[in-house]
Design an enzyme around this catalytic site. Structure first.
Site, short mmCIF file in Angstrom:
data_model
loop_
_atom_site.label_atom_id
_atom_site.label_comp_id
_atom_site.label_asym_id
_atom_site.label_seq_id
_atom_site.Cartn_x
_atom_site.Cartn_y
_atom_site.Cartn_z
N THR A 176 17.65 19.34 18.65
CA THR A 176 17.42 18.20 17.76
C THR A 176 15.99 17.74 17.98
OG1 THR A 176 19.73 17.52 17.98
CG2 THR A 176 18.22 15.87 17.16
N ARG A 204 30.60 20.49 9.38
CA ARG A 204 30.63 19.72 10.62
C ARG A 204 29.56 18.63 10.59
NH1 ARG A 204 26.55 19.26 15.08
NH2 ARG A 204 27.70 18.77 16.99
N ASP A 207 26.19 14.18 15.90
CA ASP A 207 25.90 12.82 16.37
C ASP A 207 24.66 12.21 15.74
OD1 ASP A 207 24.55 14.87 18.05
OD2 ASP A 207 23.63 13.12 18.98
N THR A 226 19.53 14.16 22.03
CA THR A 226 19.62 15.59 21.73
C THR A 226 20.58 16.21 22.73
OG1 THR A 226 18.44 17.70 21.68
CG2 THR A 226 17.52 15.99 23.11
N GLY A 227 21.49 17.03 22.22
CA GLY A 227 22.45 17.66 23.12
C GLY A 227 23.73 18.00 22.40
N GLY A 229 26.55 17.24 20.58
CA GLY A 229 26.81 16.06 19.78
C GLY A 229 28.21 15.49 19.89
#
Length: 308
Positions: A176, A204, A207, A226-227, A229
């Site tokens: 992200t 989908r 986040d 970021t990661g 979600g």
């Protein structure tokens, strides 16, 4: 008032020792250029919202990052983009999801905030809105890069073989871009943009466009994450950081660091950039690295990739 800016370009297993020198240089140059774009706005007295939008546009246009041109494919072999902006002073926000034609989804998110009565618009109607508002639209192939196609094929092969997701590096699965800023008038803002997770199910929603999960800004704190979600949504990561500052009186570094450590305990990987109303910046991550950069009016400046 001081001003300050931070941005990120994704987090995960990022080892400089495994990265060719020219690729590392390209990442650093790209992060620094995006940072300078935002700083030029803030140093001239411009608003935080303009600065974070400009930073994210620079990263959306850069194929090194999973946002805009260079985003990852979903399970159906398509690219669906998401973005969000939030203005801390008013707590107005705009988010989009399932975007396939708006060249810069963050611009569309801002248009949703400023030109509609809504907060979130998705999929074909979001792209129609981009065209209606005269935002630049492109064919879906614009977003495609060969490296992301190779990554999709590898992920499809893993799924077909029934191999564990644990063997896939975090930065392959997700990524992200985002920015947070404080301007000279004391206003905070956050912006985030992403292509989501490689081989995600079509439709989908992650986040990034969920306020309080991957994006948040109020009068005290602005956060972009970021990661993975699904974890950021379940644990309301961005809002949890802001709530710790507001209700517990924690400093931004403690709040952001504790939230990311707790997320790691339940299996969620990633990182955040966060800034408070005094211009203090935190950029914690619970994995091996996060593409990140920050600078402020006092002359502090950092462009970094791994733990350093």
């Amino acid at each position: 008032m001081p001003y300050a800016l931070a941005l990120h370009g994704g987090a995960g297993i990022i080892r400089r020792t495994d990265m060719p020198a020219d690729l590392e240089a390209a990442y650093r140059t790209s992060l620094a250029a995006a940072l300078d774009t935002g700083l030029a706005i803030l140093s001239a007295g411009g608003p935080a919202l303009d600065a974070v939008e400009a930073c994210v546009i620079a990263l959306e246009d850069n194929p090194l990052f999973n946002a805009g041109h260079g985003a990852v494919f979903n399970l159906a072999g398509e690219i669906e983009l998401e973005a969000a902006v939030m203005d801390g002073s008013s707590q107005l926000a705009g988010t989009v999801t399932g975007v396939r034609r708006a060249k810069n989804p963050v611009r569309l998110a801002r248009a949703v905030m400023e030109r509609t009565p809504h907060v979130s618009i998705g999929f074909a109607e979001a792209d129609c809105l981009a065209a209606q508002y005269g935002l630049e639209c492109v064919e879906p192939d614009y977003f495609v890069t060969e490296s992301r196609r190779v990554t999709l094929q590898a992920e499809l092969a893993r799924l077909a073989a029934g191999r564990s997701e644990a063997e896939v590096p975090d930065h392959i699965k997700h990524g992200t871009v985002g920015a947070v800023a404080l301007d000279m008038t004391g206003r905070l803002a956050a912006a985030t943009s992403t292509g989501g997770r490689t081989a995600k199910m079509a439709g989908r929603i992650g986040d990034t466009p969920i306020l309080g999960a991957g994006t948040w800004a109020d009068q005290r704190v602005a956060v972009s994450g970021t990661g993975h979600g699904e974890y950021f949504m379940r644990y309301a990561v961005a809002h949890d950081i802001a709530a710790r500052v507001r209700y517990l009186g924690q400093d931004i570094a403690s709040a952001a660091g504790e939230v990311m450590a707790a997320l790691r305990e339940v299996g969620g990987s990633g990182g955040v950039i966060a800034i408070d109303w005094q211009g203090r910046i935190a950029m914690p991550f619970n994995c091996e690295g996060m593409y990140r950069a920050m600078a402020d009016a006092a002359g502090q400046r950092l462009v970094a990739i791994d733990q350093q």
